[in-house]
Design a protein around this motif. Structure first.
Motif, PDB file in Angstrom:
ATOM      1  N   THR A   1      24.755  -1.538  68.380  1.00  0.00           N
ATOM      2  CA  THR A   1      23.866  -0.975  67.367  1.00  0.00           C
ATOM      3  C   THR A   1      22.641  -1.859  67.202  1.00  0.00           C
ATOM      4  O   THR A   1      22.721  -3.084  67.368  1.00  0.00           O
ATOM      5  CB  THR A   1      24.575  -0.842  66.006  1.00  0.00           C
ATOM      6  OG1 THR A   1      23.676  -0.229  65.070  1.00  0.00           O
ATOM      7  CG2 THR A   1      24.987  -2.192  65.447  1.00  0.00           C
TER       8      THR A   1
ATOM      9  N   ARG B   1      18.061  -1.705  62.926  1.00  0.00           N
ATOM     10  CA  ARG B   1      17.486  -0.558  62.229  1.00  0.00           C
ATOM     11  C   ARG B   1      18.542   0.529  62.028  1.00  0.00           C
ATOM     12  O   ARG B   1      18.612   1.163  60.965  1.00  0.00           O
ATOM     13  CB  ARG B   1      16.297  -0.019  63.038  1.00  0.00           C
ATOM     14  CG  ARG B   1      15.302   0.779  62.223  1.00  0.00           C
ATOM     15  CD  ARG B   1      13.995   0.959  62.980  1.00  0.00           C
ATOM     16  NE  ARG B   1      13.294  -0.297  63.193  1.00  0.00           N
ATOM     17  CZ  ARG B   1      12.600  -0.910  62.260  1.00  0.00           C
ATOM     18  NH1 ARG B   1      12.506  -0.403  61.049  1.00  0.00           N
ATOM     19  NH2 ARG B   1      11.982  -2.048  62.526  1.00  0.00           N
ATOM     20  N   GLU B   2      19.363   0.752  63.037  1.00  0.00           N
ATOM     21  CA  GLU B   2      20.441   1.739  62.907  1.00  0.00           C
ATOM     22  C   GLU B   2      21.464   1.283  61.871  1.00  0.00           C
ATOM     23  O   GLU B   2      21.977   2.093  61.096  1.00  0.00           O
ATOM     24  CB  GLU B   2      21.119   1.947  64.264  1.00  0.00           C
ATOM     25  CG  GLU B   2      20.249   2.664  65.288  1.00  0.00           C
ATOM     26  CD  GLU B   2      20.828   2.607  66.699  1.00  0.00           C
ATOM     27  OE1 GLU B   2      20.454   3.469  67.527  1.00  0.00           O
ATOM     28  OE2 GLU B   2      21.645   1.696  66.983  1.00  0.00           O
TER      29      GLU B   2
ATOM     30  N   GLU C   1      20.095   1.917  58.386  1.00  0.00           N
ATOM     31  CA  GLU C   1      20.127   3.354  58.059  1.00  0.00           C
ATOM     32  C   GLU C   1      21.524   3.808  57.636  1.00  0.00           C
ATOM     33  O   GLU C   1      21.668   4.768  56.870  1.00  0.00           O
ATOM     34  CB  GLU C   1      19.654   4.169  59.260  1.00  0.00           C
ATOM     35  CG  GLU C   1      18.160   4.031  59.545  1.00  0.00           C
ATOM     36  CD  GLU C   1      17.754   4.707  60.848  1.00  0.00           C
ATOM     37  OE1 GLU C   1      18.663   5.226  61.559  1.00  0.00           O
ATOM     38  OE2 GLU C   1      16.551   4.706  61.164  1.00  0.00           O
ATOM     39  N   ARG C   2      22.572   3.121  58.126  1.00  0.00           N
ATOM     40  CA  ARG C   2      23.953   3.513  57.790  1.00  0.00           C
ATOM     41  C   ARG C   2      24.502   2.768  56.576  1.00  0.00           C
ATOM     42  O   ARG C   2      25.634   3.010  56.172  1.00  0.00           O
ATOM     43  CB  ARG C   2      24.872   3.224  58.986  1.00  0.00           C
ATOM     44  CG  ARG C   2      24.703   4.141  60.173  1.00  0.00           C
ATOM     45  CD  ARG C   2      25.852   3.971  61.161  1.00  0.00           C
ATOM     46  NE  ARG C   2      25.901   2.636  61.736  1.00  0.00           N
ATOM     47  CZ  ARG C   2      25.321   2.297  62.890  1.00  0.00           C
ATOM     48  NH1 ARG C   2      24.653   3.202  63.579  1.00  0.00           N
ATOM     49  NH2 ARG C   2      25.414   1.064  63.348  1.00  0.00           N
TER      50      ARG C   2
END
Length: 624
Positions: A414, A417-418, A421-422
């Motif tokens: 991952t 940034r991902e 977002e989660r």
């Protein structure tokens, strides 16, 4: 006067590589000529530079060139140059020995792989150079004289473990490599390398961009000499005029790699100072990527004149794998490595190159090139993360191209940034845990409450991760937080009533284990384990402490914190026993065992394993 020939043995690694070449593991034998022409080109570059810097050098630089001669009758092929040449010591060091770091590891990997394609990949990573001659020749003769020297050297070998070397007079300046060719065998991709047509075809394919003339004699007349390469520097040509194959072959020339590059990067600056750059991201990490004696940096030219290999001033340490050429228009030809470190133009060029490389990698993360990014990160991610420690200007850009394992997916990496977002509503930190392996991290008691409550945790297993997470404050205004350090607030189930119930036990344990820990407290990060050991927020981790000690640095003893799970039967039983009996030897031993279990659970080392084993055996015996 010619001296008697001396017979010497190849270095053991060189012997093994010769056998690999002779038995043709690498199927594309045409590339032997690329290697010899590349060596000749380097020799010409070095002579021109040496002559410029040493005005007293007795060397002929009027007509520097490479010459290729074919002799079908005697089945020989000769590649000669009038470049810098070699002394006897040079020949022994450069040909009799493989000085390149990583040789032993390369051979070990090669022995371990049975797959032919994988073997070729490994050879491509290493770069064989001169040894490729033995793919097509059963004997190689080398004649050379170093510029400025009166004595020449003759070297010869059949690749069987030994070579002969002798001093000879009256040799021309430069180097001639004479290949006594094996019989033609087209089924084994062994072509007729005495054919002028075949040689021109190979030169055009692999060496057309060489900036020195490559000459051959056409027909029967010795006067009918033609130049068979265009000599156009690729970085000076319009990108629309250069094919992908030409870029690939140029990369193999500058990187001494047999594989295609992963990505090509072009850059041109005009204005206050002008320069052109042609850079490449390799497809494989070199075997010496993490070795101290490695070389790094790109080639530096000034107005098409070669200045130096491995110009460290142009590329930071963490991008040491980037290969290519920078051609500056306004530098002095007589520039040194020391001057380059302070040169303002070089510093500005370096800043621009770094930003271009990082933005190129970021561009690979989306669209149809994601497979290239995945390859890049797998090969070079560990090196790139070193930049987080010292390249403050580009730290955000580096974080943007980083990928990490996490508890979100057992296989897929991952980006930060991902991860952000989660993040769960109200989550303020990017959680992580460092360790030696994913398995040890996933089995760590520190993760229990995070798993139970659905918080994602980064799984960091590279040694460099231990260092950069403390140096980098955060990402996207979210701070990094180790799940094994400090106090973690996860909607704790621990009540004030529990804190009161355990207060006496915690005070006693803090005293009883004072030599091992600084504090004993209740935990909000445990669900199934009885205890775990955590560090204070600013403490050095045990792994980092071990790394510092291994490097010879003195480290003070760092006491950590023992956290107890109030819901575990062992911990509640210890509380009840302490309330009834007070402190006694049996409870003290149980406390010692509890600490040892917590230490082992995180992969730590017991100070006295024999005592721990004895105590454990005694306590187990009482349960029978």
């Amino acid at each position: 006067m010619t001296t008697s020939a001396e017979t010497l043995e190849f270095q053991s690694e060189a012997r093994q590589l010769l056998q690999l070449m002779i038995h043709s593991i690498y199927s594309n034998k045409d590339t032997f000529l690329r290697e010899l022409v590349s060596n000749a080109s380097d020799a010409l570059d070095k002579l021109r530079l040496e002559a410029f810097r040493d005005k007293d050098l007795q060397a002929d630089t009027d007509d520097l060139h490479i010459e290729i001669d074919t002799d079908p009758e005697n089945r020989t092929l000769t590649v000669r140059d009038n470049g810098i040449g070699m002394s006897r010591d040079d020949v022994v060091a450069l040909i009799g020995t493989i000085a390149k770091s990583g040789t032993a590891e390369f051979l070990k990997k090669l022995k371990e792989t049975k797959d032919s394609a994988a073997s070729q990949d490994l050879i491509g990573q290493f770069g064989i150079g001169f040894y490729a001659s033995f793919m097509v020749a059963d004997k190689v003769t080398l004649l050379t004289r170093r510029a400025g020297s009166d004595e020449g050297v003759r070297w010869e070998s059949e690749g069987e473990g030994t070579y002969t070397i002798e001093t000879v007079p009256d040799l021309p300046q430069g180097t001639s490599v004479i290949l006594h060719l094996k019989p033609e065998d087209t089924e084994d991709q062994l072509f007729d390398y005495t054919s002028a047509t075949k040689i021109k075809q190979i030169v055009k394919k692999y060496s057309d961009f060489i900036t020195w003339p490559i000459r051959m004699t056409e027909g029967d007349s010795a006067d009918n000499v033609v130049t068979v390469n265009s000599m156009k520097a690729l970085w000076a040509r319009s990108s629309s005029d250069v094919s992908e194959d030409e870029y690939n072959e140029f990369y193999k020339h500058v990187a001494h790699d047999w594989n295609d590059p992963l990505e090509t990067i072009r850059l041109q600056a005009e204005g206050t100072f002008e320069y052109q750059a042609l850079l490449f991201l390799p497809g494989h990490a070199p075997l010496d990527l993490f070795m101290r004696e490695r070389k790094r940096g790109v080639q530096l030219y000034v107005k098409r004149v070669f200045i130096m290999d491995d110009c460290e001033a142009l590329m930071p340490e963490y991008l040491r794998f980037v290969k290519g050429v920078v051609d500056a228009q306004d530098l002095s030809l007589n520039v040194s490595r020391e001057i380059l470190q302070q040169d303002r133009q070089i510093q500005l060029i370096r800043r621009r190159l770094v930003k271009k490389v990082l933005s190129t990698v970021k561009g690979l993360m989306t669209g149809e090139n994601t497979y290239k990014y995945e390859t890049f990160w797998k090969e070079f991610g560990r090196a790139v993360k070193e930049g987080l420690l010292d390249d403050f200007e580009n730290r955000t850009a580096i974080l943007d191209i980083c990928s990490f394992a996490s508890t979100n997916d057992p296989e897929k990496l991952t980006t930060l940034r991902e991860y952000v977002e989660r993040m769960k509503d109200g989550q303020e930190h990017i959680y992580y845990l460092t360790g030696e392996s994913r398995q040890s991290i996933e089995n760590s008691p520190h993760l229990e409450a995070f798993k139970a409550k659905g918080y994602e945790v980064l799984v960091l297993t590279d040694p460099i991760d231990e260092m950069w997470v403390d140096a980098v404050p955060g990402f996207e205004e979210k701070q990094f937080q180790s799940v094994a350090k400090g106090e973690v607030e996860l909607d704790s189930d621990t009540t004030d009533e529990q804190k009161e119930e355990f207060a006496g036990l915690l005070t006693w344990l803090t005293t009883a284990l004072a030599e091992q820990v600084k504090e004993v407290r209740l935990s909000s990060r445990l669900t199934t384990s009885p205890a775990c050991i955590v560090g204070d927020t600013n403490d050095v981790t045990p792994t980092l402490e071990k790394m510092y000690r291994a490097m010879g640095q003195e480290m003070p003893q760092i006491k950590r914190i023992l956290e107890l799970n109030p819901g575990h039967p062992l911990v509640s039983g210890l509380r009840d026993a302490f309330a009834k009996q007070g402190e006694n030897e049996g409870l003290a031993e149980t406390a010692e065992l509890l600490y040892g279990m917590a230490l082992l659970a995180e992969g730590g080392e017991l100070a006295d394993p024999a005592r721990f084993t004895k105590l454990l055996a005694t306590h187990l015996q009482k349960t029978l």
